[in-house]
Motif scaffolding. Structure first.
Motif, PDB file in Angstrom:
ATOM      1  N   LEU A  16       0.824  -1.222   0.000  1.00  0.00           N
ATOM      2  CA  LEU A  16       0.000   0.000   0.000  1.00  0.00           C
ATOM      3  C   LEU A  16       0.849   1.259   0.000  1.00  0.00           C
ATOM      4  O   LEU A  16       1.901   1.312   0.601  1.00  0.00           O
ATOM      5  CB  LEU A  16      -0.883   0.010   1.239  1.00  0.00           C
ATOM      6  CG  LEU A  16      -2.140  -0.827   1.080  1.00  0.00           C
ATOM      7  CD1 LEU A  16      -2.621  -1.287   2.428  1.00  0.00           C
ATOM      8  CD2 LEU A  16      -3.211  -0.044   0.368  1.00  0.00           C
ATOM      9  N   PRO A  71      -7.996  19.805   7.550  1.00  0.00           N
ATOM     10  CA  PRO A  71      -7.699  18.412   7.910  1.00  0.00           C
ATOM     11  C   PRO A  71      -7.329  17.549   6.706  1.00  0.00           C
ATOM     12  O   PRO A  71      -7.706  17.866   5.574  1.00  0.00           O
ATOM     13  CB  PRO A  71      -9.010  17.888   8.513  1.00  0.00           C
ATOM     14  CG  PRO A  71      -9.993  18.995   8.485  1.00  0.00           C
ATOM     15  CD  PRO A  71      -9.429  20.118   7.688  1.00  0.00           C
ATOM     16  N   MET A 129      -5.600  13.153   6.142  1.00  0.00           N
ATOM     17  CA  MET A 129      -5.521  11.857   6.827  1.00  0.00           C
ATOM     18  C   MET A 129      -4.927  12.007   8.222  1.00  0.00           C
ATOM     19  O   MET A 129      -3.876  12.626   8.391  1.00  0.00           O
ATOM     20  CB  MET A 129      -4.636  10.895   6.031  1.00  0.00           C
ATOM     21  CG  MET A 129      -5.389  10.203   4.949  1.00  0.00           C
ATOM     22  SD  MET A 129      -4.381   8.919   4.252  1.00  0.00           S
ATOM     23  CE  MET A 129      -4.589   7.636   5.436  1.00  0.00           C
ATOM     24  N   THR A 175     -16.246  16.631   0.874  1.00  0.00           N
ATOM     25  CA  THR A 175     -15.403  15.859  -0.043  1.00  0.00           C
ATOM     26  C   THR A 175     -16.139  14.609  -0.511  1.00  0.00           C
ATOM     27  O   THR A 175     -16.239  14.330  -1.713  1.00  0.00           O
ATOM     28  CB  THR A 175     -14.069  15.453   0.630  1.00  0.00           C
ATOM     29  OG1 THR A 175     -13.535  16.596   1.287  1.00  0.00           O
ATOM     30  CG2 THR A 175     -13.074  14.932  -0.376  1.00  0.00           C
ATOM     31  N   GLN A 198     -12.459   1.955  -0.887  1.00  0.00           N
ATOM     32  CA  GLN A 198     -11.364   1.686   0.058  1.00  0.00           C
ATOM     33  C   GLN A 198     -11.209   2.916   0.943  1.00  0.00           C
ATOM     34  O   GLN A 198     -10.972   4.019   0.424  1.00  0.00           O
ATOM     35  CB  GLN A 198     -10.035   1.421  -0.654  1.00  0.00           C
ATOM     36  CG  GLN A 198      -8.969   1.013   0.364  1.00  0.00           C
ATOM     37  CD  GLN A 198      -7.557   1.065  -0.185  1.00  0.00           C
ATOM     38  OE1 GLN A 198      -7.186   2.012  -0.859  1.00  0.00           O
ATOM     39  NE2 GLN A 198      -6.778   0.053   0.100  1.00  0.00           N
ATOM     40  N   GLY A 217     -12.917   6.662   6.309  1.00  0.00           N
ATOM     41  CA  GLY A 217     -12.670   7.849   7.136  1.00  0.00           C
ATOM     42  C   GLY A 217     -13.555   8.961   6.625  1.00  0.00           C
ATOM     43  O   GLY A 217     -14.657   8.722   6.129  1.00  0.00           O
ATOM     44  N   ASN A 218     -13.078  10.193   6.698  1.00  0.00           N
ATOM     45  CA  ASN A 218     -13.913  11.323   6.293  1.00  0.00           C
ATOM     46  C   ASN A 218     -14.413  11.180   4.861  1.00  0.00           C
ATOM     47  O   ASN A 218     -15.606  11.271   4.596  1.00  0.00           O
ATOM     48  CB  ASN A 218     -13.123  12.631   6.478  1.00  0.00           C
ATOM     49  CG  ASN A 218     -13.914  13.812   5.955  1.00  0.00           C
ATOM     50  OD1 ASN A 218     -13.850  14.136   4.775  1.00  0.00           O
ATOM     51  ND2 ASN A 218     -14.702  14.437   6.805  1.00  0.00           N
ATOM     52  N   VAL A 219     -13.514  10.905   3.930  1.00  0.00           N
ATOM     53  CA  VAL A 219     -13.917  10.850   2.518  1.00  0.00           C
ATOM     54  C   VAL A 219     -14.755   9.597   2.248  1.00  0.00           C
ATOM     55  O   VAL A 219     -15.837   9.667   1.663  1.00  0.00           O
ATOM     56  CB  VAL A 219     -12.676  10.879   1.599  1.00  0.00           C
ATOM     57  CG1 VAL A 219     -13.113  10.879   0.139  1.00  0.00           C
ATOM     58  CG2 VAL A 219     -11.809  12.095   1.890  1.00  0.00           C
ATOM     59  N   ALA A 271     -10.326   5.679  -1.440  1.00  0.00           N
ATOM     60  CA  ALA A 271     -10.471   6.878  -0.608  1.00  0.00           C
ATOM     61  C   ALA A 271      -9.638   6.751   0.666  1.00  0.00           C
ATOM     62  O   ALA A 271     -10.071   7.132   1.748  1.00  0.00           O
ATOM     63  CB  ALA A 271     -11.950   7.099  -0.267  1.00  0.00           C
ATOM     64  N   LEU A 274      -5.282   5.784   0.885  1.00  0.00           N
ATOM     65  CA  LEU A 274      -3.895   6.205   0.687  1.00  0.00           C
ATOM     66  C   LEU A 274      -3.554   6.426  -0.785  1.00  0.00           C
ATOM     67  O   LEU A 274      -4.307   6.019  -1.669  1.00  0.00           O
ATOM     68  CB  LEU A 274      -2.966   5.101   1.208  1.00  0.00           C
ATOM     69  CG  LEU A 274      -3.087   4.728   2.674  1.00  0.00           C
ATOM     70  CD1 LEU A 274      -2.252   3.491   2.958  1.00  0.00           C
ATOM     71  CD2 LEU A 274      -2.643   5.886   3.542  1.00  0.00           C
ATOM     72  N   ASN A 333     -12.094  14.756  -5.784  1.00  0.00           N
ATOM     73  CA  ASN A 333     -12.152  15.056  -4.346  1.00  0.00           C
ATOM     74  C   ASN A 333     -12.074  16.555  -4.052  1.00  0.00           C
ATOM     75  O   ASN A 333     -11.797  16.958  -2.923  1.00  0.00           O
ATOM     76  CB  ASN A 333     -11.104  14.239  -3.572  1.00  0.00           C
ATOM     77  CG  ASN A 333      -9.667  14.667  -3.852  1.00  0.00           C
ATOM     78  OD1 ASN A 333      -9.395  15.833  -4.117  1.00  0.00           O
ATOM     79  ND2 ASN A 333      -8.738  13.732  -3.765  1.00  0.00           N
ATOM     80  N   GLY A 390     -13.810  19.027  -1.036  1.00  0.00           N
ATOM     81  CA  GLY A 390     -13.246  19.400   0.266  1.00  0.00           C
ATOM     82  C   GLY A 390     -12.731  20.823   0.260  1.00  0.00           C
ATOM     83  O   GLY A 390     -13.081  21.632   1.124  1.00  0.00           O
TER      84      GLY A 390
HETATM   85  P1  NAD Z   1      -9.100   9.753   7.309  1.00  0.00           P
HETATM   86  O1  NAD Z   1      -7.930   9.704   8.189  1.00  0.00           O
HETATM   87  O2  NAD Z   1     -10.365  10.388   7.804  1.00  0.00           O
HETATM   88  O3  NAD Z   1      -9.496   8.271   6.834  1.00  0.00           O
HETATM   89  C1  NAD Z   1      -8.591   7.422   6.210  1.00  0.00           C
HETATM   90  C2  NAD Z   1      -9.255   6.059   6.078  1.00  0.00           C
HETATM   91  O4  NAD Z   1      -8.374   5.205   5.356  1.00  0.00           O
HETATM   92  C3  NAD Z   1      -9.560   5.379   7.397  1.00  0.00           C
HETATM   93  O5  NAD Z   1     -10.802   4.693   7.307  1.00  0.00           O
HETATM   94  C4  NAD Z   1      -8.428   4.369   7.541  1.00  0.00           C
HETATM   95  O6  NAD Z   1      -8.782   3.245   8.344  1.00  0.00           O
HETATM   96  C5  NAD Z   1      -8.268   3.999   6.079  1.00  0.00           C
HETATM   97  N1  NAD Z   1      -6.988   3.365   5.798  1.00  0.00           N
HETATM   98  C6  NAD Z   1      -5.755   3.696   6.230  1.00  0.00           C
HETATM   99  N2  NAD Z   1      -4.850   2.827   5.809  1.00  0.00           N
HETATM  100  C7  NAD Z   1      -5.536   1.935   5.058  1.00  0.00           C
HETATM  101  C8  NAD Z   1      -5.187   0.780   4.374  1.00  0.00           C
HETATM  102  N3  NAD Z   1      -3.926   0.367   4.407  1.00  0.00           N
HETATM  103  N4  NAD Z   1      -6.154   0.086   3.715  1.00  0.00           N
HETATM  104  C9  NAD Z   1      -7.446   0.488   3.727  1.00  0.00           C
HETATM  105  N5  NAD Z   1      -7.839   1.581   4.382  1.00  0.00           N
HETATM  106  C10 NAD Z   1      -6.893   2.276   5.040  1.00  0.00           C
HETATM  107  O7  NAD Z   1      -8.616  10.445   5.944  1.00  0.00           O
HETATM  108  P2  NAD Z   1      -9.492  11.212   4.876  1.00  0.00           P
HETATM  109  O8  NAD Z   1      -9.576  12.633   5.268  1.00  0.00           O
HETATM  110  O9  NAD Z   1     -10.720  10.435   4.599  1.00  0.00           O
HETATM  111  O10 NAD Z   1      -8.516  11.151   3.602  1.00  0.00           O
HETATM  112  C11 NAD Z   1      -8.443  10.022   2.747  1.00  0.00           C
HETATM  113  C12 NAD Z   1      -7.780  10.433   1.450  1.00  0.00           C
HETATM  114  O11 NAD Z   1      -8.563  11.468   0.830  1.00  0.00           O
HETATM  115  C13 NAD Z   1      -6.377  11.000   1.552  1.00  0.00           C
HETATM  116  O12 NAD Z   1      -5.663  10.644   0.392  1.00  0.00           O
HETATM  117  C14 NAD Z   1      -6.607  12.511   1.559  1.00  0.00           C
HETATM  118  O13 NAD Z   1      -5.484  13.213   1.112  1.00  0.00           O
HETATM  119  C15 NAD Z   1      -7.741  12.602   0.563  1.00  0.00           C
HETATM  120  N6  NAD Z   1      -8.545  13.816   0.681  1.00  0.00           N
HETATM  121  C16 NAD Z   1      -9.154  14.157   1.852  1.00  0.00           C
HETATM  122  C17 NAD Z   1      -9.940  15.305   1.900  1.00  0.00           C
HETATM  123  C18 NAD Z   1     -10.706  15.689   3.138  1.00  0.00           C
HETATM  124  O14 NAD Z   1     -11.463  16.685   3.080  1.00  0.00           O
HETATM  125  N7  NAD Z   1     -10.594  14.986   4.231  1.00  0.00           N
HETATM  126  C19 NAD Z   1     -10.069  16.131   0.767  1.00  0.00           C
HETATM  127  C20 NAD Z   1      -9.440  15.734  -0.413  1.00  0.00           C
HETATM  128  C21 NAD Z   1      -8.683  14.577  -0.443  1.00  0.00           C
END
Ligand code: NAD
Length: 415
Positions: free
Chosen positions: A6, A149, A151, A193, A220, A223-225, A292, A294, A341, A344
């Motif tokens: 990953l 915010p 990850m 997002t 996949q 989390g937030n997304v 959604a 890594l 995305n 966001g």
């Molecule tokens: P988050 O920390 O809220 O959630 C991340 C999720 O990924 C969690 O459910 C975690 O358990 C899961 N995860 C981690 N490692 C994993 C793995 N090895 N296999 C499967 N799942 C795994 O993060 P987020 O804010 O949802 O961000 C996720 C992605 O979206 C990142 O690439 C971030 O850059 C991108 N992003 C986020 C936003 C935002 O507003 N939060 C906006 C644009 C892009």
């Protein structure tokens, strides 16, 4: 089934710059301009001593400001063990292209701390973000650089950041976005997002004469997304048949009940018959795949096993360049991160403007504005894709790079 490696992009910043260079060629930009757009304006690396029971652990923190050509720099802060300078550069650069594509008055930045957020106590997290803010305060502010915010960080983390900033610089709620509702956050920002990802998925199916109702979706990340994308897809009539988080994946071909999953701390606690690995979920046959979590999760090692017709990039850089080429050759349609995305940062823009005006929008207005502006960016990207006969990623970069290059040249940065 095999577990894939990953988050492995050899050089994520170089991969973004390949796309910038390709767009620059379509736009006939001078090599010097492409080179300027491929460099970061400022890169700061800090050390963050974290107190432990009997000792101190020194963490490394980053803030990279890629571009201010179109406005104050904007970008999230990531707490993850794999954070390094190259990744932060890539993510900062992506923010420049994302903000330009959706036409909000921001540049691009990104920050991070190399630390496993899942192993931090709340007090440690607070100490880290306060230290990060103190070290970088001279570079931050609502007209300079506005974090959000990403990850491993959330609204609570942004509240601590805002509080630390206020102690040092005075009251400025627009210095950071993604804040809690009780502390100058905007209703609608948290879901923005994922909501955008789900709507882009539906629009992509429609654009390709496929039915939205009943379309199968695999996600996949929960989390937030991932959570809000899943809820959004469900709301639009799609069927989420599999989803994973860091603890593993769950499958129900008849469709998972997403709302009921929200009550569990992790997906490991959900009662389901079929389980898969965190990354095996990507290989499940479906209409729409939404990575959604890594970056680099769809790569040369597993690309041959990806069976989705449409891939909507909820995460940043989830597909390596090599895998992207293969998928397109096979006819997969990929909606790139900077479009998919972008809800966001669009939501962050709404929060920022409301904070500056000391005025608050009702959530319906927030959602309406978000949907309208994202539809516009989606339409523009498709128009350019047809005009230049290129894939959606190249088209999105053409729109974004043209806007930033124009601003860069008009500001006299060439002199
Ligand atoms: P988050 O920390 O809220 O959630 C991340 C999720 O990924 C969690 O459910 C975690 O358990 C899961 N995860 C981690 N490692 C994993 C793995 N090895 N296999 C499967 N799942 C795994 O993060 P987020 O804010 O949802 O961000 C996720 C992605 O979206 C990142 O690439 C971030 O850059 C991108 N992003 C986020 C936003 C935002 O507003 N939060 C906006 C644009 C892009």
């Amino acid at each position: 089934m095999s577990e894939v490696n990953l988050g492995t992009i050899h050089n994520p910043f170089a991969e973004v710059n390949e796309k910038v260079a390709k767009a620059g060629e379509f736009l006939n930009l001078k090599p010097g301009v492409i080179s300027a757009l491929s460099s970061c304006e400022r890169e700061v690396v800090i050390s963050i001593p974290l107190r432990k029971a009997n000792d101190v652990e020194v963490l490394t923190g980053y803030r990279v400001q890629h571009s201010s050509a179109r406005g104050p720099r904007k970008g999230g802060i990531r707490f993850h063990q794999d954070v390094d300078l190259n990744e932060v550069r890539a993510l900062a650069s992506l923010m420049t292209w994302k903000t330009a594509l959706i036409d909000v008055p921001f540049g691009g930045a990104k920050g991070g701390v190399a630390v496993d957020a899942t192993k931090l106590s709340a007090i440690e997290k607070e100490e880290i973000i306060r230290r990060w803010t103190r070290s970088l305060v001279h570079l931050l502010g609502h007209q300079r650089d506005i974090p959000a915010p990403d990850m491993g960080t959330d609204a609570k983390t942004m509240a601590w950041l805002m509080d630390e900033f206020h102690r040092l610089e005075g009251f400025q709620p627009a210095c950071v976005t993604g804040k809690p509702l009780e502390l100058f956050g905007a209703p609608g920002r948290e879901e923005a997002t994922g909501r955008g990802v789900a709507r882009i998925a539906a629009a992509t199916l429609t654009e390709n004469d496929k039915k939205v109702k009943g379309a199968s979706v695999v996600i996949q990340g929960f989390g937030n997304v991932g959570k809000f994308a899943a809820l959004g897809c469900e709301e639009l009539g799609m069927k989420v048949i599999a989803i994973s988080d860091v603890t593993g994946g769950i499958v129900d071909r008849k469709g998972l009940d997403i709302k009921s999953l929200l009550s569990f701390p992790t997906l490991a606690d959900a009662q389901v018959d079929e389980r898969v690995g965190s990354s095996e979920v990507l290989e499940i046959e479906c209409d729409v795949l939404i990575p959604a979590a890594l970056g680099g999760v769809i790569n040369e090692e597993n690309v041959d096993r990806i069976k989705a017709d449409f891939i909507i990039e909820g995460a940043n850089q989830p597909i390596t360049s090599a895998a992207d080429r293969k998928l397109r050759e096979w006819g997969s349609i990929i909606v790139p991160d900077i479009l998919a995305n972008s809800g966001g940062v669009m939501g962050s823009y709404f929060e920022w403007t409301q904070n500056i005006q000391q005025f608050s929008w009702p959530i319906d207005k927030f959602r309406r504005e978000l949907d309208t502006r994202m539809e516009k960016a989606f339409g523009q990207t498709h128009k350019i894709s047809k005009k230049y006969k290129v894939d959606l990623r190249t088209a999105a970069f053409i729109v974004a790079v043209e806007r930033v290059a124009k601003a860069f040249e008009m500001r006299g940065s060439l002199v």
